[in-house]
Motif scaffolding. Structure first.
Motif, PDB file in Angstrom:
ATOM      1  N   GLU A 297       0.818  -1.209   0.000  1.00 30.76           N
ATOM      2  CA  GLU A 297       0.000   0.000   0.000  1.00 30.76           C
ATOM      3  C   GLU A 297       0.852   1.259   0.000  1.00 30.76           C
ATOM      4  O   GLU A 297       0.431   2.318  -0.463  1.00 30.76           O
ATOM      5  N   LYS A 298       2.073   1.145   0.522  1.00 36.20           N
ATOM      6  CA  LYS A 298       2.980   2.291   0.575  1.00 36.20           C
ATOM      7  C   LYS A 298       3.762   2.478  -0.726  1.00 36.20           C
ATOM      8  O   LYS A 298       4.518   3.439  -0.862  1.00 36.20           O
ATOM      9  N   GLY A 299       3.584   1.532  -1.662  1.00 39.55           N
ATOM     10  CA  GLY A 299       4.266   1.658  -2.946  1.00 39.55           C
ATOM     11  C   GLY A 299       5.633   1.010  -3.001  1.00 39.55           C
ATOM     12  O   GLY A 299       6.376   1.198  -3.974  1.00 39.55           O
ATOM     13  N   HIS A 300       5.995   0.238  -1.967  1.00 37.86           N
ATOM     14  CA  HIS A 300       7.278  -0.457  -1.952  1.00 37.86           C
ATOM     15  C   HIS A 300       7.140  -1.833  -2.612  1.00 37.86           C
ATOM     16  O   HIS A 300       6.023  -2.318  -2.844  1.00 37.86           O
ATOM     17  N   SER A 301       8.269  -2.474  -2.888  1.00 40.10           N
ATOM     18  CA  SER A 301       8.246  -3.835  -3.425  1.00 40.10           C
ATOM     19  C   SER A 301       9.185  -4.715  -2.605  1.00 40.10           C
ATOM     20  O   SER A 301      10.162  -4.237  -2.023  1.00 40.10           O
ATOM     21  N   LEU A 302       8.875  -6.021  -2.565  1.00 40.24           N
ATOM     22  CA  LEU A 302       9.606  -6.952  -1.719  1.00 40.24           C
ATOM     23  C   LEU A 302       9.960  -8.201  -2.521  1.00 40.24           C
ATOM     24  O   LEU A 302       9.144  -8.714  -3.283  1.00 40.24           O
ATOM     25  N   GLU A 303      11.189  -8.686  -2.305  1.00 43.09           N
ATOM     26  CA  GLU A 303      11.670  -9.870  -3.023  1.00 43.09           C
ATOM     27  C   GLU A 303      12.408 -10.792  -2.056  1.00 43.09           C
ATOM     28  O   GLU A 303      13.165 -10.330  -1.203  1.00 43.09           O
ATOM     29  N   TYR A 304      12.168 -12.109  -2.213  1.00 45.01           N
ATOM     30  CA  TYR A 304      12.860 -13.097  -1.383  1.00 45.01           C
ATOM     31  C   TYR A 304      14.156 -13.507  -2.061  1.00 45.01           C
ATOM     32  O   TYR A 304      14.162 -13.910  -3.224  1.00 45.01           O
ATOM     33  N   LEU A 305      15.273 -13.415  -1.325  1.00 50.66           N
ATOM     34  CA  LEU A 305      16.587 -13.722  -1.889  1.00 50.66           C
ATOM     35  C   LEU A 305      17.155 -15.045  -1.385  1.00 50.66           C
ATOM     36  O   LEU A 305      18.314 -15.350  -1.634  1.00 50.66           O
ATOM     37  N   GLY A 306      16.361 -15.832  -0.663  1.00 57.20           N
ATOM     38  CA  GLY A 306      16.850 -17.106  -0.156  1.00 57.20           C
ATOM     39  C   GLY A 306      17.382 -16.993   1.262  1.00 57.20           C
ATOM     40  O   GLY A 306      17.120 -16.024   1.972  1.00 57.20           O
ATOM     41  N   LYS A 307      18.165 -17.992   1.658  1.00 58.51           N
ATOM     42  CA  LYS A 307      18.717 -18.047   3.014  1.00 58.51           C
ATOM     43  C   LYS A 307      20.230 -17.933   2.998  1.00 58.51           C
ATOM     44  O   LYS A 307      20.886 -18.216   2.006  1.00 58.51           O
ATOM     45  N   GLU A 308      20.777 -17.530   4.145  1.00 64.00           N
ATOM     46  CA  GLU A 308      22.210 -17.644   4.368  1.00 64.00           C
ATOM     47  C   GLU A 308      22.428 -18.020   5.828  1.00 64.00           C
ATOM     48  O   GLU A 308      21.544 -17.820   6.672  1.00 64.00           O
ATOM     49  N   ASN A 309      23.573 -18.606   6.113  1.00 66.12           N
ATOM     50  CA  ASN A 309      23.883 -18.999   7.482  1.00 66.12           C
ATOM     51  C   ASN A 309      24.925 -18.058   8.053  1.00 66.12           C
ATOM     52  O   ASN A 309      25.950 -17.785   7.419  1.00 66.12           O
ATOM     53  N   ALA A 310      24.651 -17.528   9.239  1.00 63.55           N
ATOM     54  CA  ALA A 310      25.594 -16.630   9.900  1.00 63.55           C
ATOM     55  C   ALA A 310      25.641 -16.974  11.379  1.00 63.55           C
ATOM     56  O   ALA A 310      24.588 -17.018  12.041  1.00 63.55           O
ATOM     57  N   ASP A 311      26.818 -17.247  11.884  1.00 64.01           N
ATOM     58  CA  ASP A 311      27.002 -17.584  13.297  1.00 64.01           C
ATOM     59  C   ASP A 311      26.112 -18.748  13.718  1.00 64.01           C
ATOM     60  O   ASP A 311      25.547 -18.763  14.815  1.00 64.01           O
TER      61      ASP A 311
ATOM     62  N   VAL B  95      17.159   0.818  -1.598  1.00 63.46           N
ATOM     63  CA  VAL B  95      17.080  -0.635  -1.471  1.00 63.46           C
ATOM     64  C   VAL B  95      17.736  -1.081  -0.168  1.00 63.46           C
ATOM     65  O   VAL B  95      18.861  -0.686   0.135  1.00 63.46           O
ATOM     66  N   THR B  96      17.022  -1.873   0.613  1.00 62.90           N
ATOM     67  CA  THR B  96      17.541  -2.419   1.862  1.00 62.90           C
ATOM     68  C   THR B  96      17.313  -3.925   1.872  1.00 62.90           C
ATOM     69  O   THR B  96      16.252  -4.403   1.475  1.00 62.90           O
ATOM     70  N   THR B  97      18.326  -4.671   2.307  1.00 66.43           N
ATOM     71  CA  THR B  97      18.190  -6.114   2.466  1.00 66.43           C
ATOM     72  C   THR B  97      18.058  -6.425   3.944  1.00 66.43           C
ATOM     73  O   THR B  97      18.903  -6.018   4.751  1.00 66.43           O
ATOM     74  N   TYR B  98      17.003  -7.139   4.301  1.00 67.77           N
ATOM     75  CA  TYR B  98      16.743  -7.532   5.679  1.00 67.77           C
ATOM     76  C   TYR B  98      17.162  -8.986   5.886  1.00 67.77           C
ATOM     77  O   TYR B  98      16.865  -9.851   5.059  1.00 67.77           O
ATOM     78  N   PHE B  99      17.813  -9.250   7.010  1.00 67.56           N
ATOM     79  CA  PHE B  99      18.222 -10.604   7.370  1.00 67.56           C
ATOM     80  C   PHE B  99      17.418 -11.001   8.612  1.00 67.56           C
ATOM     81  O   PHE B  99      17.641 -10.463   9.701  1.00 67.56           O
ATOM     82  N   ILE B 100      16.502 -11.942   8.424  1.00 70.56           N
ATOM     83  CA  ILE B 100      15.527 -12.299   9.462  1.00 70.56           C
ATOM     84  C   ILE B 100      15.771 -13.717   9.947  1.00 70.56           C
ATOM     85  O   ILE B 100      15.852 -14.648   9.139  1.00 70.56           O
ATOM     86  N   ASP B 101      15.915 -13.873  11.257  1.00 68.29           N
ATOM     87  CA  ASP B 101      16.163 -15.180  11.865  1.00 68.29           C
ATOM     88  C   ASP B 101      15.055 -16.159  11.480  1.00 68.29           C
ATOM     89  O   ASP B 101      13.869 -15.872  11.681  1.00 68.29           O
ATOM     90  N   ALA B 102      15.446 -17.314  10.943  1.00 65.51           N
ATOM     91  CA  ALA B 102      14.471 -18.292  10.460  1.00 65.51           C
ATOM     92  C   ALA B 102      13.706 -18.960  11.594  1.00 65.51           C
ATOM     93  O   ALA B 102      12.659 -19.573  11.353  1.00 65.51           O
ATOM     94  N   GLN B 103      14.203 -18.855  12.836  1.00 66.23           N
ATOM     95  CA  GLN B 103      13.513 -19.451  13.980  1.00 66.23           C
ATOM     96  C   GLN B 103      12.621 -18.439  14.691  1.00 66.23           C
ATOM     97  O   GLN B 103      11.438 -18.669  14.898  1.00 66.23           O
ATOM     98  N   SER B 104      13.191 -17.319  15.066  1.00 67.52           N
ATOM     99  CA  SER B 104      12.433 -16.323  15.837  1.00 67.52           C
ATOM    100  C   SER B 104      11.692 -15.317  14.953  1.00 67.52           C
ATOM    101  O   SER B 104      10.766 -14.649  15.406  1.00 67.52           O
ATOM    102  N   PHE B 105      12.140 -15.195  13.689  1.00 70.05           N
ATOM    103  CA  PHE B 105      11.627 -14.216  12.728  1.00 70.05           C
ATOM    104  C   PHE B 105      11.858 -12.775  13.178  1.00 70.05           C
ATOM    105  O   PHE B 105      11.153 -11.859  12.763  1.00 70.05           O
TER     106      PHE B 105
ATOM    107  N   LYS C 137      23.231 -19.567  12.531  1.00 68.33           N
ATOM    108  CA  LYS C 137      21.796 -19.321  12.394  1.00 68.33           C
ATOM    109  C   LYS C 137      21.418 -19.198  10.920  1.00 68.33           C
ATOM    110  O   LYS C 137      22.144 -18.590  10.131  1.00 68.33           O
ATOM    111  N   ASP C 138      20.277 -19.772  10.568  1.00 66.24           N
ATOM    112  CA  ASP C 138      19.732 -19.580   9.240  1.00 66.24           C
ATOM    113  C   ASP C 138      18.968 -18.263   9.203  1.00 66.24           C
ATOM    114  O   ASP C 138      18.125 -17.994  10.071  1.00 66.24           O
ATOM    115  N   LEU C 139      19.273 -17.457   8.193  1.00 67.04           N
ATOM    116  CA  LEU C 139      18.633 -16.150   8.062  1.00 67.04           C
ATOM    117  C   LEU C 139      17.942 -16.038   6.713  1.00 67.04           C
ATOM    118  O   LEU C 139      18.525 -16.336   5.675  1.00 67.04           O
ATOM    119  N   HIS C 140      16.671 -15.639   6.731  1.00 66.61           N
ATOM    120  CA  HIS C 140      15.966 -15.317   5.499  1.00 66.61           C
ATOM    121  C   HIS C 140      16.406 -13.934   5.025  1.00 66.61           C
ATOM    122  O   HIS C 140      16.562 -13.014   5.831  1.00 66.61           O
TER     123      HIS C 140
END
Length: 240
Positions: free
Chosen positions: A130-144, A160-170, A146-149
């Motif tokens: 609704e705000k006019g932004h767009s979102l794309e999934y880039l897969g996972k990576e492992n850091a320390d 453009v900003t890339t967010y790294f979201i914990d696959a367990q806690s989100f 932890k799996d991160l989306h």
């Protein structure tokens, strides 16, 4: 039999495509749920954060005041001097005596335009379409360990900003974006931790790692977060 297998293959491929396009939204929704849910965040009209930023042995008191889509002001007490940066939808100002400024200076027009999307106190992922932004999934990576989306968010204004979201806690662990310093483009990484739930039902990170450029970082610890306090309009005017 062969035609049946082909039918299943096509269905599987189409299902995979559909699942992929939905993944970004599913992860974003789970992240928003983890920090309090859309309904609670939609109620946020203003946020004031108070904390201390540590940089090379020096502590800087930082207060950030945000009114949703109306203004953002950051006050920094550095070596006994009051400094500030103000941004509104139409103008912005800086007063940084620590950098030798003796008068308030206006932000360039292009800097104001680029910053307008960041006046969103509710978070860009909340109702991003609704705000006019767009979102794309880039897969996972492992850091320390932890799996991160990885979610790529392109704001309406182009940032453009890339967010790294914990696959367990989100919960959001870090974010990266590209910024320009002295003609050089640098990837800037912000870290987030120690999430705490506020009385309003939303959770915010109380510790942050702030990028300063050229591989320099500052640690920020918030000690107070105030939601929906009335903020005078004068807050976003360039008075010293």
């Amino acid at each position: 039999m062969k035609s049946l297998k082909i039918t299943f293959l096509i269905a599987a491929l189409l299902g995979g495509i559909t699942g992929f396009t939905q993944t970004a939204d599913e992860i974003a929704d789970k992240h928003i749920d983890a920090i309090g849910g859309k309904e609670n965040w939609r109620k946020v009209k203003s946020i004031i954060t108070e904390g201390v930023m540590s940089l090379q042995g020096m502590d800087i008191a930082v207060t950030t005041t945000s009114v949703h889509n109306k203004g953002n002001r950051q006050d920094l007490m550095i070596m006994g001097q009051q400094n500030f940066v103000i941004l509104t939808p139409t103008a912005g100002w800086t007063y940084m005596p620590v950098q030798g400024q003796t008068e308030v200076q206006e932000l360039p027009e292009d800097a104001v335009k680029k910053g307008v999307d960041e006046l969103d106190a509710q978070g860009a992922l909340v109702d991003y379409k609704e705000k006019g932004h767009s979102l794309e999934y880039l897969g996972k990576e492992n850091a320390d360990g932890k799996d991160l989306h990885k979610l790529k968010l392109t704001l309406k204004g182009g940032k453009v900003t890339t967010y790294f979201i914990d696959a367990q806690s989100f919960l959001l662990v870090k974010s990266t974006n590209e910024q320009e310093f002295n003609g050089m483009k640098l990837e800037m990484t912000t870290g987030y931790g120690n999430y705490q739930k506020l009385p309003e039902g939303i959770s915010v990170p109380m510790t942050l790692t702030i990028p300063l450029g050229m591989d320099m970082y500052a640690d920020m610890v918030l000690n107070k977060v105030t939601i929906n306090k009335d903020i005078p309009e004068e807050t976003f005017k360039p008075g010293k």
